[in-house]
Scaffold this active site. Sequence first.
Site, mmCIF file in Angstrom:
data_model
loop_
_atom_site.group_PDB
_atom_site.id
_atom_site.type_symbol
_atom_site.label_atom_id
_atom_site.label_comp_id
_atom_site.label_asym_id
_atom_site.label_seq_id
_atom_site.Cartn_x
_atom_site.Cartn_y
_atom_site.Cartn_z
ATOM 1 N N ASP A 285 0.843 -1.121 -0.026
ATOM 2 C CA ASP A 285 0.072 -0.081 -0.005
ATOM 3 C C ASP A 285 0.816 1.391 -0.060
ATOM 4 O O ASP A 285 2.095 1.337 0.366
ATOM 5 C CB ASP A 285 -0.796 -0.020 1.357
ATOM 6 C CG ASP A 285 -2.128 -1.039 1.303
ATOM 7 O OD1 ASP A 285 -2.508 -1.525 0.237
ATOM 8 O OD2 ASP A 285 -2.568 -1.060 2.475
ATOM 9 N N ARG B 238 -1.284 -0.724 -8.463
ATOM 10 C CA ARG B 238 -2.764 -0.335 -8.028
ATOM 11 C C ARG B 238 -2.653 1.171 -8.208
ATOM 12 O O ARG B 238 -1.803 1.884 -7.680
ATOM 13 C CB ARG B 238 -2.918 -0.744 -6.763
ATOM 14 C CG ARG B 238 -4.268 -0.298 -6.134
ATOM 15 C CD ARG B 238 -4.539 -0.330 -4.790
ATOM 16 N NE ARG B 238 -4.473 -1.400 -4.076
ATOM 17 C CZ ARG B 238 -4.117 -1.862 -2.964
ATOM 18 N NH1 ARG B 238 -3.767 -0.969 -2.117
ATOM 19 N NH2 ARG B 238 -4.320 -3.253 -2.584
ATOM 20 N N HIS C 254 -14.106 3.856 -6.729
ATOM 21 C CA HIS C 254 -15.514 3.650 -6.872
ATOM 22 C C HIS C 254 -16.207 4.681 -7.666
ATOM 23 O O HIS C 254 -17.393 4.944 -7.684
ATOM 24 C CB HIS C 254 -15.797 3.434 -5.489
ATOM 25 C CG HIS C 254 -15.245 2.872 -4.489
ATOM 26 N ND1 HIS C 254 -14.287 3.352 -3.723
ATOM 27 C CD2 HIS C 254 -15.393 1.538 -4.117
ATOM 28 C CE1 HIS C 254 -13.462 2.484 -3.043
ATOM 29 N NE2 HIS C 254 -14.262 1.327 -3.278
HETATM 30 P P1 FDA Z 1 -14.497 8.913 -4.582
HETATM 31 O O1 FDA Z 1 -14.207 9.031 -3.242
HETATM 32 O O2 FDA Z 1 -15.137 9.830 -5.402
HETATM 33 O O3 FDA Z 1 -15.812 7.687 -4.395
HETATM 34 C C1 FDA Z 1 -16.773 7.464 -5.378
HETATM 35 C C2 FDA Z 1 -18.069 7.169 -4.891
HETATM 36 O O4 FDA Z 1 -17.887 5.910 -3.965
HETATM 37 C C3 FDA Z 1 -18.444 8.005 -3.780
HETATM 38 O O5 FDA Z 1 -19.362 8.937 -4.216
HETATM 39 C C4 FDA Z 1 -19.467 7.188 -2.910
HETATM 40 O O6 FDA Z 1 -20.808 6.774 -3.662
HETATM 41 C C5 FDA Z 1 -18.674 5.787 -2.915
HETATM 42 N N1 FDA Z 1 -17.644 5.757 -1.751
HETATM 43 C C6 FDA Z 1 -16.466 6.054 -1.725
HETATM 44 N N2 FDA Z 1 -15.866 6.027 -0.565
HETATM 45 C C7 FDA Z 1 -17.048 5.443 0.348
HETATM 46 C C8 FDA Z 1 -16.985 5.174 1.547
HETATM 47 N N3 FDA Z 1 -16.125 5.111 2.425
HETATM 48 N N4 FDA Z 1 -18.253 4.837 2.027
HETATM 49 C C9 FDA Z 1 -19.412 4.723 1.306
HETATM 50 N N5 FDA Z 1 -19.436 5.341 -0.054
HETATM 51 C C10 FDA Z 1 -18.194 5.576 -0.519
HETATM 52 N N6 FDA Z 1 -5.379 5.194 -1.064
HETATM 53 C C11 FDA Z 1 -4.104 5.399 -0.794
HETATM 54 O O7 FDA Z 1 -3.717 6.685 -0.561
HETATM 55 N N7 FDA Z 1 -3.038 4.250 -0.785
HETATM 56 C C12 FDA Z 1 -3.500 3.243 -1.028
HETATM 57 O O8 FDA Z 1 -2.574 2.059 -0.926
HETATM 58 C C13 FDA Z 1 -4.766 2.658 -1.053
HETATM 59 N N8 FDA Z 1 -5.213 1.493 -1.502
HETATM 60 C C14 FDA Z 1 -6.505 1.473 -1.925
HETATM 61 C C15 FDA Z 1 -7.238 0.186 -2.380
HETATM 62 C C16 FDA Z 1 -8.285 -0.120 -2.945
HETATM 63 C C17 FDA Z 1 -8.798 -1.428 -3.200
HETATM 64 C C18 FDA Z 1 -9.085 1.062 -2.894
HETATM 65 C C19 FDA Z 1 -10.516 0.934 -3.813
HETATM 66 C C20 FDA Z 1 -8.719 2.341 -2.367
HETATM 67 C C21 FDA Z 1 -7.245 2.350 -1.968
HETATM 68 N N9 FDA Z 1 -7.117 3.737 -1.578
HETATM 69 C C22 FDA Z 1 -5.647 3.989 -1.325
HETATM 70 C C23 FDA Z 1 -8.050 4.879 -1.386
HETATM 71 C C24 FDA Z 1 -8.079 5.645 -2.548
HETATM 72 O O9 FDA Z 1 -6.980 6.492 -2.768
HETATM 73 C C25 FDA Z 1 -9.280 6.562 -2.230
HETATM 74 O O10 FDA Z 1 -9.184 7.412 -1.196
HETATM 75 C C26 FDA Z 1 -10.547 5.784 -2.124
HETATM 76 O O11 FDA Z 1 -10.669 4.879 -3.414
HETATM 77 C C27 FDA Z 1 -11.748 6.995 -2.840
HETATM 78 O O12 FDA Z 1 -11.697 7.335 -4.089
HETATM 79 P P2 FDA Z 1 -12.714 6.944 -5.171
HETATM 80 O O13 FDA Z 1 -11.750 6.882 -6.522
HETATM 81 O O14 FDA Z 1 -13.339 5.665 -4.939
HETATM 82 O O15 FDA Z 1 -13.451 7.909 -5.513
#
Ligand code: FDA
Length: 302
Positions: A125, A176, A219
């Site tokens: 990570d 990732r 997401h």
């Molecule tokens: P965004 O935050 O805009 O989310 C899109 C939509 O998803 C939201 O509008 C909501 O509907 C839904 N959603 C998102 N989070 C939610 C929650 N907690 N509860 C409910 N609904 C939610 N970061 C990092 O700095 N180092 C890392 O190593 C990792 N590793 C990692 C692994 C995996 C498998 C994932 C999916 C994510 C990470 N992350 C991470 C976190 C990543 O950087 C980021 O902060 C989150 O994925 C949220 O960003 P999205 O791209 O999902 O968009």
Amino acid sequence: MRILDHAVVRLLPLVPRAVVQRLSAPYIAGPELADARSTVGALNAAGQMATIDVLGEEVTRVEEAETIAAAYVDVLDAIGADGLDANVSVKLTGLGLKVDVDHCHHLLERVVGEAARRSTFVRIDMEDSTCTDDTLALYRRLREAGNDNVGIVLQAALRRSLADLAAVRDLRPSVRLCKGIYVEPPSIAFQEPDEIRRAFVALLDALLDAGCYPAVATHDEWLLAESLARLAALPADGYELQMLLGVREARAAELVAAGHRLRVYVPFGRRWYEYSLRRLQENPQMASMVARATLARLVGRG
Ligand code: FDA
């Protein structure tokens, strides 16, 4: 994120731990390895892969790092024993990165070696920007020593990530790609959601150009659409999508039904607090959930 949410993010550390634990329960398999095993078993039965994370970060003593490394070996044993379609994700500050970099390297090497013996994979990570250089350096050390079952994470929010990719391109890394969760200053990180999205897409293009294996972790519906359009040219096993346990589960099922490989990040353990705060920050319903939980507590129902 709306202004109200920003305000609640700042207040989150003041929310009682019991409330944080209750609100974040969907994001965590449970306190024990058995909880992760059953969660991953159910995900596998639904056609989803998993990556298991032993909760624990920013340890301050070598002994704690040793305990977390040993817990990973137990996880790898469980993956083998249950025949789970899973790998592991590790946080280097949990393996003592801030305590002793060489010892952290030694523990990471042990986990990666144990994973290799069971034909599985270790994702490192990416944590906050104070860890980026050391994380990439340890990754290179492992790869140059012949360990191929290890990959990294790049954060679209960091302005340096394209350069970081260029610097590891010779290793054809498994990457990732995510937005990045840590709060970083504008001097080193994009702040606006659209800037971060554009950087994400640019990084995905660069990963594909470099022939890297991409694991697209988001997401965000807009980013999913942009990513899927770019991944369409690859064979089904040439990429994967990744999501977090407890987030957009119905969408994950749809993506699997459409033929995409999807891996769910499954954290478990007793050190749930820091991870839970980060997940709550990102829940669009967080402001009202925290307000409701706090109100319920004030009127004696919490
Ligand atoms: P965004 O935050 O805009 O989310 C899109 C939509 O998803 C939201 O509008 C909501 O509907 C839904 N959603 C998102 N989070 C939610 C929650 N907690 N509860 C409910 N609904 C939610 N970061 C990092 O700095 N180092 C890392 O190593 C990792 N590793 C990692 C692994 C995996 C498998 C994932 C999916 C994510 C990470 N992350 C991470 C976190 C990543 O950087 C980021 O902060 C989150 O994925 C949220 O960003 P999205 O791209 O999902 O968009």
